[in-house]
Design an enzyme around this catalytic site. Sequence first.
Site, PDB file in Angstrom:
ATOM      1  N   LYS A 105     -49.159 -19.882  22.685  1.00  0.00           N
ATOM      2  CA  LYS A 105     -49.495 -21.268  23.520  1.00  0.00           C
ATOM      3  C   LYS A 105     -50.764 -21.767  23.064  1.00  0.00           C
ATOM      4  CE  LYS A 105     -51.114 -23.094  27.149  1.00  0.00           C
ATOM      5  NZ  LYS A 105     -51.539 -24.288  26.431  1.00  0.00           N
TER       6      LYS A 105
ATOM      7  N   GLU B 165     -61.158 -13.129  26.013  1.00  0.00           N
ATOM      8  CA  GLU B 165     -62.221 -13.637  25.362  1.00  0.00           C
ATOM      9  C   GLU B 165     -62.843 -14.866  25.784  1.00  0.00           C
ATOM     10  OE1 GLU B 165     -63.899 -12.273  23.019  1.00  0.00           O
ATOM     11  OE2 GLU B 165     -62.471 -10.754  21.948  1.00  0.00           O
TER      12      GLU B 165
ATOM     13  N   CYS C 297     -68.059 -20.407  22.026  1.00  0.00           N
ATOM     14  CA  CYS C 297     -68.203 -19.529  22.960  1.00  0.00           C
ATOM     15  C   CYS C 297     -69.499 -18.596  22.704  1.00  0.00           C
ATOM     16  CB  CYS C 297     -67.017 -18.455  22.978  1.00  0.00           C
ATOM     17  SG  CYS C 297     -66.547 -17.883  21.362  1.00  0.00           S
TER      18      CYS C 297
ATOM     19  N   GLU D 251     -72.190 -22.267  30.985  1.00  0.00           N
ATOM     20  CA  GLU D 251     -71.790 -22.607  29.736  1.00  0.00           C
ATOM     21  C   GLU D 251     -71.626 -24.300  29.696  1.00  0.00           C
ATOM     22  OE1 GLU D 251     -68.107 -21.219  28.512  1.00  0.00           O
ATOM     23  OE2 GLU D 251     -68.945 -20.834  26.783  1.00  0.00           O
TER      24      GLU D 251
HETATM   25  P1  NAD Z   1     -59.249 -23.047  29.116  1.00  0.00           P
HETATM   26  O1  NAD Z   1     -59.587 -21.921  29.954  1.00  0.00           O
HETATM   27  O2  NAD Z   1     -59.506 -24.449  29.959  1.00  0.00           O
HETATM   28  O3  NAD Z   1     -57.969 -23.287  28.185  1.00  0.00           O
HETATM   29  C1  NAD Z   1     -57.686 -22.331  27.372  1.00  0.00           C
HETATM   30  C2  NAD Z   1     -56.169 -21.895  27.028  1.00  0.00           C
HETATM   31  O4  NAD Z   1     -55.866 -21.704  28.531  1.00  0.00           O
HETATM   32  C3  NAD Z   1     -55.407 -23.358  27.028  1.00  0.00           C
HETATM   33  O5  NAD Z   1     -54.333 -23.035  26.090  1.00  0.00           O
HETATM   34  C4  NAD Z   1     -54.986 -23.907  28.427  1.00  0.00           C
HETATM   35  O6  NAD Z   1     -53.821 -24.495  28.253  1.00  0.00           O
HETATM   36  C5  NAD Z   1     -54.592 -22.382  28.945  1.00  0.00           C
HETATM   37  N1  NAD Z   1     -54.713 -22.362  30.494  1.00  0.00           N
HETATM   38  C6  NAD Z   1     -55.345 -23.181  31.348  1.00  0.00           C
HETATM   39  N2  NAD Z   1     -54.978 -22.969  32.569  1.00  0.00           N
HETATM   40  C7  NAD Z   1     -54.133 -21.902  32.394  1.00  0.00           C
HETATM   41  C8  NAD Z   1     -53.536 -21.083  33.641  1.00  0.00           C
HETATM   42  N3  NAD Z   1     -53.819 -21.409  34.712  1.00  0.00           N
HETATM   43  N4  NAD Z   1     -52.708 -20.113  33.060  1.00  0.00           N
HETATM   44  C9  NAD Z   1     -52.491 -19.911  31.857  1.00  0.00           C
HETATM   45  N5  NAD Z   1     -53.214 -20.312  30.920  1.00  0.00           N
HETATM   46  C10 NAD Z   1     -53.930 -21.453  31.258  1.00  0.00           C
HETATM   47  O7  NAD Z   1     -60.639 -23.254  27.925  1.00  0.00           O
HETATM   48  P2  NAD Z   1     -60.746 -24.212  27.028  1.00  0.00           P
HETATM   49  O8  NAD Z   1     -61.380 -25.613  27.791  1.00  0.00           O
HETATM   50  O9  NAD Z   1     -59.533 -24.500  26.144  1.00  0.00           O
HETATM   51  O10 NAD Z   1     -61.704 -23.810  26.038  1.00  0.00           O
HETATM   52  C11 NAD Z   1     -63.163 -23.583  26.328  1.00  0.00           C
HETATM   53  C12 NAD Z   1     -63.684 -21.907  26.977  1.00  0.00           C
HETATM   54  O11 NAD Z   1     -63.125 -21.057  25.998  1.00  0.00           O
HETATM   55  C13 NAD Z   1     -64.954 -22.098  26.979  1.00  0.00           C
HETATM   56  O12 NAD Z   1     -65.244 -21.416  28.283  1.00  0.00           O
HETATM   57  C14 NAD Z   1     -65.381 -20.949  25.752  1.00  0.00           C
HETATM   58  O13 NAD Z   1     -66.512 -20.197  25.840  1.00  0.00           O
HETATM   59  C15 NAD Z   1     -63.903 -20.256  26.133  1.00  0.00           C
HETATM   60  N6  NAD Z   1     -63.664 -19.462  24.429  1.00  0.00           N
HETATM   61  C16 NAD Z   1     -63.960 -18.243  24.286  1.00  0.00           C
HETATM   62  C17 NAD Z   1     -63.934 -17.666  23.018  1.00  0.00           C
HETATM   63  C18 NAD Z   1     -64.371 -16.109  22.784  1.00  0.00           C
HETATM   64  O14 NAD Z   1     -63.809 -15.669  21.918  1.00  0.00           O
HETATM   65  N7  NAD Z   1     -64.764 -15.480  23.839  1.00  0.00           N
HETATM   66  C19 NAD Z   1     -63.635 -18.536  21.868  1.00  0.00           C
HETATM   67  C20 NAD Z   1     -63.233 -19.790  22.095  1.00  0.00           C
HETATM   68  C21 NAD Z   1     -63.315 -20.323  23.558  1.00  0.00           C
END
Ligand code: NAD
Length: 501
Positions: free
Chosen positions: A193, A269, A303, A400
């Site tokens: 997804k 992650e 991240c 963050e």
């Molecule tokens: P997010 O958590 O809002 O979304 C990530 C994914 O999760 C998306 O595909 C979203 O549709 C899905 N999602 C949202 N709500 C959900 C739920 N209730 N159940 C299951 N899936 C759900 O994050 P974002 O805004 O897309 O990305 C930014 C965040 O990701 C930042 O906090 C960043 O640090 C983190 N990030 C971490 C890494 C890493 O490797 N550690 C890499 C990239 C991004």
Amino acid sequence: MPETYVHKFDTPTFKGEISVPLGLYIDGKWVDGSSGNKIDVINPSNGKLITKITEGSPKDVDLAVAAAQKAFDTTWGLHKNGFERARLLQKLGDLMEQNADKLAALEALDNGKTFNWARTTDVDHSIRCIRYYAGWADKILGQTIETSEAKLVYVRHEPIGVVAQIIPWNFPLQMMAWKIGPALATGCSVILKPSEFTPLSALFVAQLIHEAGFPAGSFNLINGYGHVVGQALAEHNGIEKIAFTGSTLVGRKIMEASSKSNLKKVTLELGGKSPSIVFDDADLEQAVKWAAFGIYYNHGQCCCAGSRIFVHEKIYDQFMQRFTEHTKSLKVGDPFDPEVFQGPQVSQQQYDRIMGYIKSGKEEGATIVTGGERLGQEGYYIQPTIFTNVKPSMKIVREEIFGPVCVVIKFKDDDDIVAMANDTIYGLAASVYSQNVTRALSTAHKIRAGTVWVNTANMLYPQVPFGGYKQSGIGRELGEYALANYTAVKAVQVNLHLNLS
Ligand code: NAD
């Protein structure tokens, strides 16, 4: 039959047409979603609609799980040997390479990262990652373990089954490669997804997966909202494992959904608030450039972004002067302009979130040295921003921001700095700048983070593990370590001549 979208590019860095299927990819076919709903895909450079993609639903998740399980039981998993899985992944790597410019153009269009950075980092690294895991596919080794001469005991590393993979918007293609590489190499069936904000490159790669000849159901893609499709995946009893990259908030929801359903294995992650530590014996010019790259690369949407920069008091003034000049020199603008370093933030939501943090920094009494404002009249552009005079309790120091915003903090001695750097709920990464190897490495070893860079930042390789300490996550991706996320360990004990009397 779902539609295909054709985008015509006529930019300084890329010209041409790209077709992207807009449906869901389930059981080897492009299909319409069962809800009939669509999701708008917005261009972050101007806030305008690019196209609409199919929105998946929990019913579509059920169909994908059934297809993935069928493939696992018949044509995929241990029914396709490692050599064949490797060949398919190599083919995918080749197809991605043939389409590398197109993939970079889609990332620039959809995410706002620059075409040049997307081409040289996101796309190249993704291809390398797929090829790296192709190399592992026929090297999934178990063990034989000596117990007694009367027995043969061996251990198999079997593919875990149907896995769901939920990825974010900041590195859409790379996150896809990090996830599907080890999963497909080990023989797991995948349901991916992508983020609803950046679905285009994953849709394009799904076409390449089809063309490469992966069996129907071994890879499935469902676009949709997190609280609908993501939640349905996290709660599904037919899914054995979920790999998630995204925010800490959603990571908690995934763990909760797993605990309330079938206790599927979870790897996370998550976010970070990484320190960059500049000692007084650092190569100042290089430290300035790497620290800037550490925070501003990918518009601060990393991240592992080095968003807290600690500078030794002896060189603080010099560092600040050069770092400020360097920050001001970074060109922000159209992602297809070859001179541009930083494009727009990914979405209106992220733009608002980052501007909210800048406002809170000002209100809490921090000083803006440069930046802090919107750029231009349309799109989600934000000036690279430096704050000083911050206190440890401020939101901009603790949370963050996920944008081109850093805080610079003065420090005095080596013991203080370790405590200051570790004063965070996160533990994803850190950078240490020093010419003294003993000082650099002893600091690196004391930092509570999954990656520590010495005299560099944001460097990732498919063969090097990546992941977080503390609330930055659970488990490791990349390298050999990621294979364990997708395999179950089975011990087989054979009685050769241990007879009961
Ligand atoms: P997010 O958590 O809002 O979304 C990530 C994914 O999760 C998306 O595909 C979203 O549709 C899905 N999602 C949202 N709500 C959900 C739920 N209730 N159940 C299951 N899936 C759900 O994050 P974002 O805004 O897309 O990305 C930014 C965040 O990701 C930042 O906090 C960043 O640090 C983190 N990030 C971490 C890494 C890493 O490797 N550690 C890499 C990239 C991004």
